[in-house]
Write a protein that holds these residues in place. Sequence first.
Motif: not given
Lengths: 1000, 191
Positions: A422-423, A436-438, A446-449, A576-580
């Motif tokens: 896990t980063p 953001v989810w990869d 990390p997403g945008a700075s 039962d939903r996506p992790v995001t």
Amino acid sequence: MSQPFRTEKGGRINRTEQLTFTFDGEELQGHQGDTLASALLANGVHLVGRSFKYHRPRGIVTSGSEEPNALVGIYRHGDQTPNLRATQVELYQGLEAISQNRFPSLGFDVGAVNDLLSPLFPAGFYYKTFMWPKAFWDRVYEPVIRAAAGLGKPPKTPDQDTYGNIYAHCDVLIAGSGPAGLAAALAASETGAKVILCDEQSEFGGSLLSEVSASIDGKDPSEWIAETINKLEQMDNVTLLPRTTAFGYFAHNYLALAERVTEHLPNPDPKLPRERLWQVRAKEVVIASGAIERPMIFPENDRPGIMLAEAGRTYLNRYGVKVGHKVLVAAACDTAWQTAFDLADHGVEVAGIVDLRETPPENLMAIAKARGIRVEAGCMVTGTLGRKRVKAALLGRMMTSGNVASGGQISCDALLMSGGWTPTVSLYSQSRGKVVWDSDKGAYIPGASVQRERSAGASKGLYGLQEVLEDGYAAGEEAAKAAIGKSAKVSYATATGGEAGTGGTLGALPHDRNASRVKAFVDYQNDVTAKDVKLAVREGMQSIEHIKRYTTTGMATDQGRLSNMNALQIASDSLDRPVTDVGLTTFRLPYTPTTFGLFAGVARGDYFDPVRKTPSHDWVVENGGVFEDVGQWKRTWYFPKNGEDMHAAVARECKTVRESVGLFDASTLGKIEVVGPDAAEFLERLYTNPWKKLAPGRCRYGLLLNDAGFITDDGVIGRLAEDRFHVTTTTGGAPSVFATMEDYLQTEWPELDVWITSTTEQYAVAALQGPKARDVLAPFMEGVDLSADALPHMSVKEATFCGVPCRLFRISFTGELGFEINVSRRHGKMMWETLAKEIEKFGGTAYGTESMHVLRAEKGYIIVGQDTDGTVTPQDAGMSWAIGKKKADFVGKRGLDRPDLVADNRKQFVGLLTKDPKVKLEEGAQITTAENPAIGTPADGHVTSSYFSPALDRSIALAIVKNGHALEGKTLYVPMPDGSIPVEVTGPVFYDKEGARLNV
Amino acid sequence: MSDLMASDLITPDAGEPPLLSINEVSILKAAPLTRLSLRLREASLKAAGSAFGVDLPVLPLSSATADKRAALWMGPDEWTLFAPENTSQSVVSDIEGKLGAEPHSLVDVSERSEAIIVSGQRAAWLLNTGIFVDFSIDTFPVGTVSRTIFHKSPVMVWRIGDEAFVVEAWVSFMDYVSGLLVQSASELSAA
């Protein structure tokens, strides 16, 4: 051999330096370079604590700051610091450590009964159980819960350590010194940029410190680290901070770092601070915080001896410690296999590799086969045996039906697990970045700075050593370029080995056990199981924010770095939903637990706050005066003589002032010099009173309101010349009056040719008050006629005192003949001592603030902030006379016309006389019309000042009372616990109502 | 102390023992000084400068010096003027005489503050234990002056040499400022 789990060779420890330490009183051996955790493991000690809720035996799980279980107390200076992570505590000779959350001992803990009773303690247990009866909360539930809660015991004695602080600026701050951080430092420093490189560990290198199978530029990683650090150390533009945690990332690239300066030393020099707070403003930041391994969620995954695979590798390669003699590796990814191989290479029996995947990579299978390691693919651990140390693991095999079938059991004395990586995005998250989810990586990255930062290496999900190095160099170059606009070419080091592995799993593993009876821990420190997370979902929690608070998962000291991803997946499966869609909690500061001492810094003892003293201070100390704190100032409260108590001293001082003369230090009063052709116009607009016609040489009492029309300050203002005023303010109000003036000058009336200068500390001020004041003063004054005709009440004159230039005010805050002499500060001591000696001839006395308060109260003079509370208008205070009726405007004039300020029922300033003259009211006491008001009756006002008046030989009080001005002569009541006190409402002036004593 | 830029004006108080004297840094009380606060409009800049003997600096955070004179920029219309002790009256009358009816404010604040001289290789480091200003020589070159905060006390810092600073605080804050500086420097002599 005293350390049965120590390897024959290898590791970064100094084997020639043996250290002795104790754990719960037992003497053990370790080496220089060990952490407490590695030294304990070298001695075969895995059981180091009891869990928070169920008191289950727990062992060391990690090798880093995310450690959830191995929280220990360390003794220093005869007291212990609790909750230090054994994985971060560096070993030193004589270190004394204790385990926590156990009674009477770590081996036998009565709290463990909670584990058997655990069906009674589901998630949300407190919320459900302690609801009723309501009254039980305060007396029963809360005290019991509080007594049982918490890990470790707080220290009992005051902190004997000191803490330092340093502000620093740099072009590039690099947090983390693994391969990415070191590469970034090399690249950034080459440009000449000012670089700070910090790492929470004692040594730089991060993951490279436990890497033995890869090489960089053909060298061992340890050699490359040494060369790199050596190079950086020789650069003037680089600051290297080991043992320094970047724990807070604030706005505008302001970061807080905690440097542990002496914690690792056996006998640190007391001149050194224990820790130092670095407050850094960085133009650019490189976050190279790496990644941490995820535990696997299987039943009984918390037994001592069950650890993360990479931790096992770190203990082996960095510390020369075997975590067991027969080690089982359970994994869902490639990296854990290397641990098994390294262990086998050190002669440790590897009980097997259990991989969740049906077909692990061929190359790994081949290496395992070559080393004779048993591999179970498509298998998982479904449970473990052994209470204080793992003894065996139960295996399960995934069937095509999707069910799990028992796969037998394997005995082992350590179980290393890896669910993948896990980063570590904590600092990025603190910088207000949104992760953001990869889905490829199965991780949030990390997403945008949002600020001027970039993440590098494993902290953004890059794992191959070559890839990480390249990313680190690029990040360092980019950061330096952005910070100082310069680039420099550095040759990138090339890595062989250390490839990024594949695989990984999230959430709870399937098993064939009775799901309602087993515990598979998600959050070790808070004792949260997979079952608890599922229960939270069943009970209606859908957002991770709710699940977190209901179960406490992710609320431990690692802020969920170990547990979050697994908890999210379990919740995601249950919903039962996506992790995001489940959300992610926000990481906040501090990154790891940080001491209170670090935040307090130097602000303790004598330096908690500046202590401001006046020029009479030394004389007062010598003469037994008693001080009180007025803001930051030390002011003399009273001067007891011959064993007097305060009451007697104040009575004598007041009497002496009225009969003869008193000397008072008024140096603390705020002084502002208002100068310029528009000075009178400025004061005219600011204060309620008229100023334009005040003649030079004369003074006037000034009243300052805020826009709303309420009194905010007052003071006497003297006109020294057409274009120069000497304004005095209250002691506490000086800074705010100055700021208010500056504010109006800069924003409202920039056209006025007038400027203000604070002269509070330019002058020392002595007040001489009493009928003999003129006689005392006369011998020392030159250039002024002190007679009542030449220098009447409310006048000011420049003259000399003992040959020293002074500003002499004839003013009074006692109702007596009074002078205030302003000399430049360095002559203040001389002036005070001269006058203190002279008044003796007249039987005079020095007096303090308490007598000053009594004397002014006898005259009904208000003290802003005591008799006013920010809701009192001049009319309320009976001071309409201070308002210039013909003035077009002044600050607060419009406010005074507000309907609520001219309405009836305003609370107004009055005097109160108790029917019994010996009874002194309590300041702040409520006032009512009824003698015995029913509970809940609103008060009509309150007592603002109350004293015994020596001049009147009775008590007096000032108060604000609803419609008070109309109530004169009426009786009101002050209800007190012992009964109601009847009081008569009077005017606020008790003494010399005509003011005859002033004009002599 | 020989390399000080304004050494003819800011001198250690001969009668006072050093507050701190170690290899890395020393703290000395400065001798008394005439300090004036001058406020005026742009139109009067030249006249004031010629009366005082130094052109008033107009760049933020800058200072200008001449023989026995220093003018420190405090704000767009505010300067602190330094001159030798006991010249207060003559300096005031020079400036007042020259400015006459031009709008201005000149106030004697000689006694409001005290100054210490913090110098040595670790002087900037020591100041940074309580002041958040970047004292690197590129950012804060010799001659730079700033009103700022030292922990909880307002101070004024004026760099008079590569490794020398004048730190002024209002008199009642000076015990706090100098005391904390001495305390913070103690780790420099740790074994």
